[in-house]
Design a protein around this motif. Structure first.
Motif, PDB file in Angstrom:
ATOM      1  N   GLY A  65      12.881   8.718 -20.476  1.00  0.00           N
ATOM      2  CA  GLY A  65      13.014   7.302 -20.797  1.00  0.00           C
ATOM      3  C   GLY A  65      12.528   6.417 -19.669  1.00  0.00           C
ATOM      4  O   GLY A  65      12.277   6.881 -18.566  1.00  0.00           O
ATOM      5  N   SER A  66      12.429   5.138 -19.963  1.00  0.00           N
ATOM      6  CA  SER A  66      11.949   4.190 -18.966  1.00  0.00           C
ATOM      7  C   SER A  66      12.922   4.124 -17.790  1.00  0.00           C
ATOM      8  O   SER A  66      14.132   4.050 -17.989  1.00  0.00           O
ATOM      9  CB  SER A  66      11.809   2.819 -19.616  1.00  0.00           C
ATOM     10  N   GLY A  67      12.387   4.171 -16.585  1.00  0.00           N
ATOM     11  CA  GLY A  67      13.232   4.005 -15.401  1.00  0.00           C
ATOM     12  C   GLY A  67      13.934   5.264 -14.944  1.00  0.00           C
ATOM     13  O   GLY A  67      14.788   5.209 -14.078  1.00  0.00           O
ATOM     14  N   CYS A  68      13.585   6.432 -15.506  1.00  0.00           N
ATOM     15  CA  CYS A  68      14.314   7.639 -15.111  1.00  0.00           C
ATOM     16  C   CYS A  68      13.709   8.269 -13.864  1.00  0.00           C
ATOM     17  O   CYS A  68      14.248   9.229 -13.338  1.00  0.00           O
ATOM     18  CB  CYS A  68      14.378   8.638 -16.251  1.00  0.00           C
ATOM     19  N   GLY A  69      12.579   7.773 -13.390  1.00  0.00           N
ATOM     20  CA  GLY A  69      12.047   8.293 -12.125  1.00  0.00           C
ATOM     21  C   GLY A  69      10.755   9.080 -12.257  1.00  0.00           C
ATOM     22  O   GLY A  69      10.381   9.801 -11.349  1.00  0.00           O
ATOM     23  N   LYS A  70      10.066   8.916 -13.368  1.00  0.00           N
ATOM     24  CA  LYS A  70       8.829   9.685 -13.575  1.00  0.00           C
ATOM     25  C   LYS A  70       7.747   9.295 -12.567  1.00  0.00           C
ATOM     26  O   LYS A  70       7.128  10.154 -11.949  1.00  0.00           O
ATOM     27  CB  LYS A  70       8.289   9.456 -15.004  1.00  0.00           C
ATOM     28  N   SER A  71       7.539   7.971 -12.416  1.00  0.00           N
ATOM     29  CA  SER A  71       6.502   7.532 -11.476  1.00  0.00           C
ATOM     30  C   SER A  71       6.846   7.977 -10.065  1.00  0.00           C
ATOM     31  O   SER A  71       5.971   8.370  -9.292  1.00  0.00           O
ATOM     32  CB  SER A  71       6.376   6.011 -11.496  1.00  0.00           C
ATOM     33  N   THR A  72       8.133   7.907  -9.724  1.00  0.00           N
ATOM     34  CA  THR A  72       8.543   8.307  -8.386  1.00  0.00           C
ATOM     35  C   THR A  72       8.294   9.789  -8.181  1.00  0.00           C
ATOM     36  O   THR A  72       7.811  10.206  -7.125  1.00  0.00           O
ATOM     37  CB  THR A  72      10.026   7.962  -8.166  1.00  0.00           C
ATOM     38  N   LEU A  73       8.600  10.599  -9.177  1.00  0.00           N
ATOM     39  CA  LEU A  73       8.340  12.036  -9.087  1.00  0.00           C
ATOM     40  C   LEU A  73       6.854  12.273  -8.834  1.00  0.00           C
ATOM     41  O   LEU A  73       6.469  13.073  -7.981  1.00  0.00           O
ATOM     42  CB  LEU A  73       8.775  12.724 -10.388  1.00  0.00           C
TER      43      LEU A  73
HETATM   44  N1  LIG Z   1      11.561   0.526  -4.133  1.00  0.00           N
HETATM   45  C1  LIG Z   1      12.634   0.835  -4.869  1.00  0.00           C
HETATM   46  N2  LIG Z   1      13.876   0.668  -4.361  1.00  0.00           N
HETATM   47  C2  LIG Z   1      14.970   1.000  -5.076  1.00  0.00           C
HETATM   48  N3  LIG Z   1      14.942   1.512  -6.323  1.00  0.00           N
HETATM   49  C3  LIG Z   1      13.746   1.681  -6.896  1.00  0.00           C
HETATM   50  C4  LIG Z   1      12.527   1.350  -6.205  1.00  0.00           C
HETATM   51  N4  LIG Z   1      11.495   1.651  -7.010  1.00  0.00           N
HETATM   52  C5  LIG Z   1      12.029   2.130  -8.153  1.00  0.00           C
HETATM   53  N5  LIG Z   1      13.385   2.156  -8.087  1.00  0.00           N
HETATM   54  C6  LIG Z   1      14.302   2.646  -9.116  1.00  0.00           C
HETATM   55  O1  LIG Z   1      13.913   3.955  -9.430  1.00  0.00           O
HETATM   56  C7  LIG Z   1      13.984   4.164 -10.810  1.00  0.00           C
HETATM   57  C8  LIG Z   1      12.787   4.934 -11.271  1.00  0.00           C
HETATM   58  O2  LIG Z   1      11.617   4.181 -11.073  1.00  0.00           O
HETATM   59  P1  LIG Z   1      10.255   4.762 -11.632  1.00  0.00           P
HETATM   60  O3  LIG Z   1       9.224   3.726 -11.411  1.00  0.00           O
HETATM   61  O4  LIG Z   1      10.023   6.105 -11.054  1.00  0.00           O
HETATM   62  O5  LIG Z   1      10.583   4.903 -13.186  1.00  0.00           O
HETATM   63  P2  LIG Z   1       9.690   5.440 -14.381  1.00  0.00           P
HETATM   64  O6  LIG Z   1      10.376   6.629 -14.928  1.00  0.00           O
HETATM   65  O7  LIG Z   1       8.275   5.600 -13.946  1.00  0.00           O
HETATM   66  O8  LIG Z   1       9.806   4.261 -15.421  1.00  0.00           O
HETATM   67  P3  LIG Z   1       8.690   3.651 -16.392  1.00  0.00           P
HETATM   68  O9  LIG Z   1       8.547   4.597 -17.519  1.00  0.00           O
HETATM   69  O10 LIG Z   1       9.302   2.365 -16.836  1.00  0.00           O
HETATM   70  O11 LIG Z   1       7.444   3.461 -15.584  1.00  0.00           O
HETATM   71  C9  LIG Z   1      14.145   2.815 -11.475  1.00  0.00           C
HETATM   72  O12 LIG Z   1      15.364   2.837 -12.162  1.00  0.00           O
HETATM   73  C10 LIG Z   1      14.197   1.815 -10.366  1.00  0.00           C
HETATM   74  O13 LIG Z   1      15.350   1.020 -10.508  1.00  0.00           O
END
Ligand SMILES: Nc1ncnc2c1ncn2[C@@H]1O[C@H](COP(=O)(O)OP(=O)(O)OP(=O)(O)O)[C@@H](O)[C@H]1O
Ligand SMILES: [Mg+2]
Lengths: 263, 386
Positions: free
Chosen positions: A49-57
């Motif tokens: 889902g959105s915001g679960c951390g995929k981009s961060t991974l």
């Molecule tokens: N610089 C930051 N500092 C603190 N928390 C952060 C930061 N960047 C992202 N987050 C948190 O990390 C979580 C995951 O962010 P991420 O961008 O990895 O999500 P995502 O799975 O790629 O979402 P989407 O599908 O919407 O792109 C988010 O809930 C956000 O609140």
């Protein structure tokens, strides 16, 4: 060419392995105990889902953000444990499409695609120009060489970003939501292109996406990140997961919340 | 979200009545238009009534007299439902319009993701002081690390190993050079005139108006020219650098560079730093001339000095050493302003508000470091006796 190859690649070597990876921002843990392996030629989908951390991974896998714990191995090299020069060498084998396109706004499209080539090859300017035009044409942007990113639509920026990611014919392609912002036909063309790349050049592709059509069309392997369990709760071929998984959340995700249809 | 119930479209004030239909059953009868911003009954008062009724009865709703409704109505209901759930009172929602029921269901607490709410903490005074100190220390550390990296990058450039685009450099040269001339002219001219004015009033008392040329000449050439250009460029160019790099950070452009193994320090910071290192001394010379011209305007126009007289007096007063000291100041300021702008830009977080903050703090950092550097250089000159 549209059907992905069946889950047959088990003999192929493992090129990326993630071990006990932990994702966190400050003291806030998003994901832990991530373990998965990617084999050569896989099209590996990271969904959730959105915001679960995929981009961060993805950023941790491509060396932009140091993980809070765990390892990312390329072959038998642990990315975060080797010296910077070795990391740079690995990075040259990556092609990356960022979620927002991330084109350099002070350069034209042609310059954007050319920069990696200038950086890492000894091609002559004329050869580079030719290659750049070819890559741009591949993503349907032939003729836009001298446009600046600010003069393009969101979807066109995505495609230009893709052309840049493919500039060096990388071994690993990482896509963050490639089809978001594309119309259905372009999205389909992009899927075909990804399959083509992985088959013809043996590129390993990692795709972050929640576009169901793409997931089923291109994914050979996948993992599902569950923000409530704070870890991955399913792994395998997306079609198999849909057919066999006992995890209700994954099935709901893969059926747009409708659940599995009784047969 | 507004819905009209055409058959019961009353245009009267919103009201709610509590009708006990049985000892254990309470009906809430809504009437009128329940529209946010209208004259709605106070939810708290209504809730007070509910809480006071003991033992808690079963609650139902009647909405025959309800006119238009929107989120105002929903918020009122949501609070009642919350209260009832909290006290274990059964609620029967079936009397509500279907749209209302669906929306209430969507917003119900068990449909929200759990574990995301941040607990609000208000740490004690000492903890806050400690945090602030640590932050300050961290900020200082980052600044030092950045200066170190920039220096390394600069040496890399000298050895011909750092790469950036020529066009980036020429762009930066243009921004920091020609385009800054009008404002530098204006400010320097005015500062020269002001200096002359202030000096003239004092010097006239002793009948030595001619020394206005000395005061203006030495003041402007030795420090004022450099400081004025420094501060103008901190506001103009430092802020622009921070905003440019901050925006690149927001767009993941910097990530894209790093992922290619191109250090942003070489590619983005160096051309900007070089441009300011080159252009600041030039601007400073120009500013010196404008300042002296300003002084001359006052001297000739107000004090009846001759143009040639003023000119030769200035030449006599301003030693070449002063000129070099002024240039040295501006060279240092150029580096400081560029570093402050680039540092704040690269530290920028990933949102639009952060870009504005980066620009502001680039200006503040730039000006503070200019003042500190001036103090240090002046002290050094004092010690060296120049
Ligand atoms: N610089 C930051 N500092 C603190 N928390 C952060 C930061 N960047 C992202 N987050 C948190 O990390 C979580 C995951 O962010 P991420 O961008 O990895 O999500 P995502 O799975 O790629 O979402 P989407 O599908 O919407 O792109 C988010 O809930 C956000 O609140
Ligand atoms: Mg994302």
């Amino acid at each position: 060419m549209s059907a992905p190859k069946p889950d047959s690649g088990n003999e192929r070597e493992i090129v990326i392995e993630v071990r006990n990876l932990e994702i966190s921002y400050g003291s806030f843990v998003l994901m832990r105990d991530l373990n998965f392996q990617i084999r050569r030629g896989d099209i590996f989908i990271i969904m959730g889902g959105s915001g679960c951390g995929k981009s961060t991974l993805m950023k941790q896998m491509i060396g932009l953000k140091r993980p809070a714990g765990g390892k990312v191995l390329y072959g038998d090299v642990s990315f975060w444990d080797v010296e910077p020069s070795r990391q740079e060498q690995l990075k040259r084998r990556f092609g990356i499409l960022f979620q927002s396109g991330a084109l350099w706004s002070s350069m034209t499209l042609a310059e954007n695609v050319a920069l990696p080539l200038e950086q890492y090859t000894d091609l002559t300017p004329a050869q580079i120009r030719e290659l750049v035009s070819f890559k741009l044409a591949l993503v349907g942007l032939g003729g836009f060489e001298d446009f600046y990113p600010s003069e393009l639509s969101g979807g066109m920026k995505k495609r230009a970003g893709l052309a840049r990611a493919m500039a060096l014919d990388p071994d690993f392609l990482f896509f963050d939501e490639p089809s978001a912002g594309l119309d259905p036909i372009s999205a389909r063309l992009l899927d075909d292109l990804i399959i083509e790349l992985s088959e013809s050049l043996d590129t390993t592709v990692v795709v972050v996406t929640h576009d169901l059509a793409s997931i089923f069309a291109i994914g050979t392997h996948s993992i599902f990140l569950d923000p409530e369990e704070k870890t991955m709760t399913a792994a395998g071929n997306p079609k198999q997961i849909l057919a066999e998984s006992g995890n209700e959340k994954v099935v709901r995700f893969l059926t747009r919340g409708e659940g599995r249809k009784p047969e | 979200m507004q819905q009209e119930h055409s058959d019961t479209a009353h245009f009267e004030d919103a009201a709610v009545q509590f009708i006990p239909v049985a000892p254990d059953r309470l009906v809430l009868k809504f009437s009128g238009n329940w529209v946010a911003g209208g004259d709605l009954p106070d939810a708290d008062e209504a809730l007070q009534d509910l809480v006071r009724t003991k033992p808690a009865p079963r609650i139902a709703f009647v909405t025959e007299g309800l006119g238009a409704w929107d989120s105002g109505f929903l918020v009122f209901l949501a609070r009642i439902v919350d209260l009832c759930n909290g006290s274990g009172t059964p609620v029967d929602l079936s009397g509500l319009p279907e749209g209302v029921r669906k929306l209430l269901d969507l917003a119900s607490p068990d449909k929200q993701r759990t574990g995301v709410t941040r607990e609000k903490s208000s740490p004690g005074f000492l903890v806050r002081v400690a945090d602030a100190t640590l932050d300050l220390f961290h900020g200082f550390q980052e600044m030092l690390a950045f200066i170190g990296d920039a220096t390394l990058s600069f040496f890399k450039l000298l050895r011909g190993k750092a790469e950036f685009r020529r066009s980036d450099l020429s762009q930066a040269l243009q921004e920091t050079g020609a385009q800054a001339l009008p404002i530098v002219s204006l400010i320097s001219l005015l500062v020269g005139m002001i200096l002359a004015f202030v000096a003239a009033i004092q010097l006239k008392l002793f009948g030595v108006q001619i020394y206005v040329a000395d005061v203006v000449g030495i003041g402007v050439v030795r420090v004022m020219g450099a400081i004025m250009t420094g501060i103008i460029m901190a506001g103009r160019t430092g802020a622009a650098f921070a905003a440019q790099l901050g925006m690149m950070q927001v767009n993941e452009e910097i990530d894209a560079l790093e992922s290619l193994g191109i250090p942003p320090m070489d590619f983005l910071v160096l051309p900007r730093m070089l441009a300011l290192m080159l252009m600041m001394p030039m601007l400073c010379i120009y500013s010196d001339l404008m300042g002296i011209l300003g002084g001359m305007i006052v001297g000739v126009g107000m004090l009846d000095l001759g143009v040639a007289e003023y000119y030769y007096q200035t030449l006599k007063a301003v030693k070449l050493t002063y000129f070099w000291i002024g240039l040295f100041h501006s060279f240092v300021f150029g580096i400081l302003v560029a570093l402050a702008g680039c540092l704040r830009g690269l530290q920028c977080e990933r949102n639009a508000a952060a870009v504005g903050f980066a620009a502001t703090s680039a200006v503040v950092t730039g000006i503070v470091s200019i003042v500190v550097a001036t103090a240090v250089i002046t002290l050094l000159c004092q010690v060296l006796g120049i």
